[in-house]
Write a protein that holds these residues in place. Structure first.
Motif, PDB file in Angstrom:
ATOM      1  N   ILE A   1       0.836  -1.209   0.000  1.00 37.15           N
ATOM      2  CA  ILE A   1       0.000   0.000   0.000  1.00 37.15           C
ATOM      3  C   ILE A   1       0.869   1.258   0.000  1.00 37.15           C
ATOM      4  N   CYS A   2       1.852   1.282   0.943  1.00 42.55           N
ATOM      5  CA  CYS A   2       2.682   2.496   1.064  1.00 42.55           C
ATOM      6  C   CYS A   2       4.120   2.277   0.608  1.00 42.55           C
ATOM      7  N   ASN A   3       4.450   1.019   0.212  1.00 45.57           N
ATOM      8  CA  ASN A   3       5.803   0.690  -0.255  1.00 45.57           C
ATOM      9  C   ASN A   3       6.884   0.950   0.791  1.00 45.57           C
ATOM     10  N   ILE A   4       6.510   0.788   2.056  1.00 43.90           N
ATOM     11  CA  ILE A   4       7.461   0.969   3.152  1.00 43.90           C
ATOM     12  C   ILE A   4       7.587  -0.344   3.920  1.00 43.90           C
ATOM     13  N   ALA A   5       8.803  -0.727   4.279  1.00 52.37           N
ATOM     14  CA  ALA A   5       9.029  -1.944   5.045  1.00 52.37           C
ATOM     15  C   ALA A   5       8.773  -1.674   6.532  1.00 52.37           C
ATOM     16  N   GLY A   6       8.611  -2.780   7.293  1.00 55.97           N
ATOM     17  CA  GLY A   6       8.482  -2.647   8.739  1.00 55.97           C
ATOM     18  C   GLY A   6       7.111  -2.972   9.291  1.00 55.97           C
ATOM     19  N   HIS A   7       6.115  -3.121   8.437  1.00 58.41           N
ATOM     20  CA  HIS A   7       4.783  -3.505   8.913  1.00 58.41           C
ATOM     21  C   HIS A   7       4.061  -4.293   7.828  1.00 58.41           C
ATOM     22  N   LEU A   8       3.077  -5.091   8.264  1.00 60.01           N
ATOM     23  CA  LEU A   8       2.253  -5.843   7.334  1.00 60.01           C
ATOM     24  C   LEU A   8       1.209  -4.925   6.712  1.00 60.01           C
ATOM     25  N   VAL A   9       0.628  -5.388   5.620  1.00 62.49           N
ATOM     26  CA  VAL A   9      -0.348  -4.547   4.933  1.00 62.49           C
ATOM     27  C   VAL A   9      -1.575  -4.305   5.817  1.00 62.49           C
ATOM     28  N   ARG A  10      -1.917  -5.298   6.679  1.00 59.89           N
ATOM     29  CA  ARG A  10      -3.083  -5.094   7.532  1.00 59.89           C
ATOM     30  C   ARG A  10      -2.847  -4.018   8.591  1.00 59.89           C
ATOM     31  N   ASP A  11      -1.559  -3.698   8.864  1.00 57.70           N
ATOM     32  CA  ASP A  11      -1.234  -2.687   9.860  1.00 57.70           C
ATOM     33  C   ASP A  11      -0.830  -1.355   9.223  1.00 57.70           C
ATOM     34  N   CYS A  12      -0.993  -1.240   7.930  1.00 58.18           N
ATOM     35  CA  CYS A  12      -0.517  -0.055   7.218  1.00 58.18           C
ATOM     36  C   CYS A  12      -1.299   1.183   7.665  1.00 58.18           C
ATOM     37  N   PRO A  13      -0.612   2.238   8.094  1.00 63.40           N
ATOM     38  CA  PRO A  13      -1.304   3.464   8.510  1.00 63.40           C
ATOM     39  C   PRO A  13      -1.988   4.174   7.353  1.00 63.40           C
ATOM     40  N   SER A  14      -1.595   3.841   6.117  1.00 65.37           N
ATOM     41  CA  SER A  14      -2.194   4.492   4.947  1.00 65.37           C
ATOM     42  C   SER A  14      -3.370   3.704   4.380  1.00 65.37           C
ATOM     43  N   SER A  15      -3.737   2.613   5.036  1.00 65.46           N
ATOM     44  CA  SER A  15      -4.813   1.761   4.523  1.00 65.46           C
ATOM     45  C   SER A  15      -6.134   2.517   4.487  1.00 65.46           C
ATOM     46  N   SER A  16      -6.910   2.234   3.475  1.00 64.78           N
ATOM     47  CA  SER A  16      -8.214   2.887   3.326  1.00 64.78           C
ATOM     48  C   SER A  16      -9.355   2.023   3.840  1.00 64.78           C
ATOM     49  N   GLN A  17      -9.011   0.950   4.577  1.00 66.51           N
ATOM     50  CA  GLN A  17     -10.071   0.031   4.986  1.00 66.51           C
ATOM     51  C   GLN A  17     -11.057   0.663   5.973  1.00 66.51           C
ATOM     52  N   ASN A  18     -10.662   1.790   6.583  1.00 70.35           N
ATOM     53  CA  ASN A  18     -11.574   2.459   7.508  1.00 70.35           C
ATOM     54  C   ASN A  18     -12.332   3.600   6.854  1.00 70.35           C
ATOM     55  N   ALA A  19     -12.103   3.804   5.560  1.00 72.03           N
ATOM     56  CA  ALA A  19     -12.819   4.868   4.868  1.00 72.03           C
ATOM     57  C   ALA A  19     -14.312   4.566   4.844  1.00 72.03           C
ATOM     58  N   VAL A  20     -15.148   5.618   4.884  1.00 72.15           N
ATOM     59  CA  VAL A  20     -16.597   5.469   4.965  1.00 72.15           C
ATOM     60  C   VAL A  20     -17.224   5.624   3.587  1.00 72.15           C
ATOM     61  N   GLY A  21     -18.135   4.716   3.250  1.00 74.70           N
ATOM     62  CA  GLY A  21     -18.835   4.779   1.981  1.00 74.70           C
ATOM     63  C   GLY A  21     -19.998   5.743   2.014  1.00 74.70           C
ATOM     64  N   ASP A  22     -20.774   5.790   0.898  1.00 73.78           N
ATOM     65  CA  ASP A  22     -21.842   6.787   0.789  1.00 73.78           C
ATOM     66  C   ASP A  22     -23.067   6.463   1.634  1.00 73.78           C
ATOM     67  N   THR A  23     -23.122   5.255   2.231  1.00 76.01           N
ATOM     68  CA  THR A  23     -24.263   4.933   3.094  1.00 76.01           C
ATOM     69  C   THR A  23     -23.842   4.775   4.552  1.00 76.01           C
ATOM     70  N   GLY A  24     -22.615   5.144   4.879  1.00 76.74           N
ATOM     71  CA  GLY A  24     -22.158   5.079   6.259  1.00 76.74           C
ATOM     72  C   GLY A  24     -21.386   3.826   6.596  1.00 76.74           C
TER      73      GLY A  24
END
Length: 699
Positions: free
Chosen positions: A388-411
């Motif tokens: 996601i961020c092309n930085i070593a040191g963390h797994l993709v599930r722990d990436c601070p740049s992950s958009s998995q917490n972004a909110v969709g148009d229905t909440g």
């Protein structure tokens, strides 16, 4: 009317096998002849150290397994409150239950249908609240405990009438599958080691004095309501404590009077220990109980027992709180004082936050943390770079740049780019569960759905006991698994085949896309108890080899793929299976691998560098997607619970690879039953010569 079956039920033998057999013969000669003996509780007793076994000279367990300690009559035994010896577990795994002539070990949570048609349900092990709710998979014979999954497995299999090697003969043909299916979960006999919690309610029979007021295990209450046994035998102490001796206690019968109960009466009997210690009052506890029973459900016209009490499982027992209990909960409320709210227990932790006794992290063998908190699991492998961020040191599930917490148009959670809602056609705005159209239809939505509804075998797509199962698609039945064509297979056949047959790219009779399915209901392959898994895995591999050889005859080679994913409540209703799709040999393994890698990259899916290590992690309860390429190479993606994974990913890759992108949704590819039957018959005719290792080759 079926002839009555005469049964001798016995309490825990605790390893005194020779003496127990002698006593059974004496009772049978005097009061028999009994059809069989039902040995409840601990048959083998506590595990012996190797030195103790050597001192014993002729170890009775070894003699039994070698057939040198014959049983006087047929005996069904179970697991009590102790782990079973390794030799017994290995014999069970090899034979499916027959330890020696006339001695059959019932599954920890299974159902046996005897030759006379008697249905016997068994739940082995003992109850420990923290382990019951925290087990990542159903404990096997090597564990002394049962879990929530153990109970659910028994309930899910209660419509299937096999549990031992002897009974598996019922599954040797489709006709026998249909004839062995039952329309009811009700059983004739239930054997457990522990008592239900509410079984003593409304009973006037005096109870033995106990060091604690606690009796039984609450999870067994629902089990009794669902199975409604006509006889229920238990062999453990009433309070489940090892410090308390098992006792004989026979409760008054009670009746199920609702519309589904058919007026059947239930009886609960607790048995003492064979050759148990003499209590202080000098009265030994009765350890055996003889009875006769007619197989099958009781008639609705059956006469209600004269001494029947109210049913403790269906009627509420009024409870008066002791003064001390009321007083201790009072405080500074203007009426009652300082009322302390009950502290919500964590689901799996002890008071000190550590795992329960006996738990060991499957990743690093530590007893100090659960596998989800294992430091080894949190570390990215050497050279790993977050995609996601092309930085070593963390797994993709722990990436601070992950958009998995972004909110969709229905909440709800925002989907990844390219996701299209199947309900309203919206692209990238929301997931199907959050769609307003689904909400309006009563489907939940917005992530506010209630707990998943429990799905029984009658609704499971792959359980042989499901009356709606498409049995006409089954092409082979083995000892542990069966092979079936799926509905809407990837390969177009019959009326769906291209006009130019050569463009279908495969020439396997019947299409060739099949599923390998374990007969017993397990949500995923990694939830099969370790002591029960070997024969299932072995037969799965045999079927895979047979399919390789069959496809090779038609210039094809296989791709196997599997999704192993458990939901928050164990993926109820999901049944483990492996999909197998034939590809033309002109498609080289490198092309197939690149197709999976390319599709995965476009969807943000990462295949692990070490597939075998990832599978070992999967054995610890992790969810995963696995592909086995034509040359046998494995590719594994670990599915993060917080990151969506398309269940049709494997199908999508293969439909694109074969040039049938429109066949990604199986529901649009189904044929009528007549064409399905023709495909199944064509496949069976060709596949038959390649499965000579099974006793039931396709006909």
């Amino acid at each position: 009317m079926a002839a009555p079956v005469k049964i001798l039920s016995l309490g825990s033998a605790n390893g005194s096998i020779r003496n127990l057999f002698t006593k059974i013969k004496t009772i049978d000669d005097k009061h028999g002849k009994f059809d069989f003996a039902l040995c409840v509780g601990d048959f083998f007793g506590k595990l012996k150290e190797k030195e103790d076994m050597e001192d014993a000279g002729d170890d009775e367990i070894s003699l039994l397994l070698e057939g040198k300690l014959p049983a006087p009559i047929e005996c069904y035994i179970m697991q009590g409150e102790n782990p079973l010896p390794d030799a017994v577990i290995q014999k069970f795994a090899k034979t499916g239950g027959e330890l020696c002539k006339d001695v059959f070990l019932m599954s920890k949570s299974g159902l046996v249908t005897t030759a006379s048609g008697l249905r016997i349900a068994c739940l082995g092990g003992t109850f420990e609240p923290s382990i019951f709710s925290s087990s990542e998979s159903a404990p096997g014979f090597a564990s002394p405990f049962f879990s929530e999954q153990t109970v659910e497995k028994l309930l899910s299999n209660s419509l299937t009438s096999t549990s031992s090697a002897k009974q598996k003969q019922n599954y040797k043909s489709l006709a026998s599958i249909q004839s062995s299916s039952s329309s009811s979960q009700f059983v004739d006999v239930l054997v457990t080691n522990v008592w239900p919690a509410c079984v003593t309610g409304f009973s006037s029979v005096p109870l033995p004095s106990l060091p604690s007021s606690k009796i039984g295990a609450a999870p067994l209450d629902d089990l009794c309501r669902r199975l409604r046994p006509r006889y229920h035998f238990a062999a453990g102490a009433p309070d489940g404590s090892k410090e308390t001796q098992p006792v004989f206690w026979e409760r008054e019968p009670f009746v199920w009077d609702d519309d589904n109960g058919n007026g059947r009466a239930s009886r609960f009997i607790s048995l003492g220990v064979f050759n148990g210690p003499v209590p202080v009052n000098g009265k030994k506890q009765r350890w055996f109980y003889a009875f006769s029973i007619e197989p099958g459900s009781a008639s609705s016209t059956a006469q209600k027992p004269k001494n029947a009490s109210k049913n403790p499982f269906t009627e509420t027992l009024p409870r008066k709180r002791p003064f001390q209990e009321v007083q201790s909960s009072q405080g500074e409320n203007y009426i009652f004082g300082d009322v302390r709210q009950p502290v919500k227990r964590t689901r799996i932790e002890n008071i000190d936050g550590k795992p329960p006794p006996g738990y060991k992290c499957r990743r690093c063998d530590s007893t100090e943390h659960f596998i989800n908190n294992c430091p080894e699991r949190q570390k990215p492998p050497e050279g790993y770079v977050c995609r996601i961020c092309n930085i070593a040191g963390h797994l993709v599930r722990d990436c601070p740049s992950s958009s998995q917490n972004a909110v969709g148009d229905t909440g709800g959670r925002k989907p990844k780019e390219g996701y299209v809602c199947r309900a309203c056609g919206n692209e990238g705005g929301h997931y199907l569960d959050d769609c307003p159209v689904v909400t309006q239809r009563g489907g939940g939505g917005g992530g506010k759905r209630g707990p998943p509804r429990e799905i029984g075998p009658e609704e499971c797509w792959f359980c042989l006991s499901n009356p709606n199962l498409a049995k006409h698609l089954i092409t082979s039945i083995g000892e542990e698994c069966y092979v079936t064509l799926p509905k809407g297979q990837i390969i177009p056949t019959q009326s769906a085949a291209p006009e130019n047959r050569a463009s279908s790219r495969t020439s396997v009779p019947g299409g060739g896309h099949v599923l390998i399915v374990p007969i017993t209901h397990y949500p995923t392959f990694n939830t099969i108890p370790s002591d029960l898994a070997p024969p299932i895995i072995e037969e799965t591999e045999k079927y895979k080899l047979s399919l390789r050889n069959f496809y090779a005859k038609h210039a094809c080679h296989p791709v196997f793929f599997e999704i192993s994913r458990l939901g928050a409540r164990g993926a109820k209703g999901v049944h483990a299976h492996i999909q197998c799709v034939p590809l033309p040999q002109s498609l080289k393994t490198e092309e197939v691998e690149e197709a999976f890698v390319s599709q995965a990259r476009s969807q943000g899916i990462l295949f692990e560098q070490d597939a075998e290590e990832a599978l070992r992690l999967g054995a610890g309860g992790a969810s995963y997607f696995k592909v086995e390429l034509p040359d046998g190479k494995k590719m594994v993606h670990l599915i993060n619970p917080g990151v969506p994974f398309g269940i049709q990913f494997g199908r999508q890759v293969l439909t694109d690879l074969l040039g049938f992108p429109s066949r990604v949704d199986w529901k649009t590819c189904t044929l009528d039953e007549e064409e399905d039957r023709a495909d199944a018959e064509a496949f069976k005719a060709g596949f038959g010569p390649f499965v000579t290792w099974t006793k039931n080759p396709p006909q």
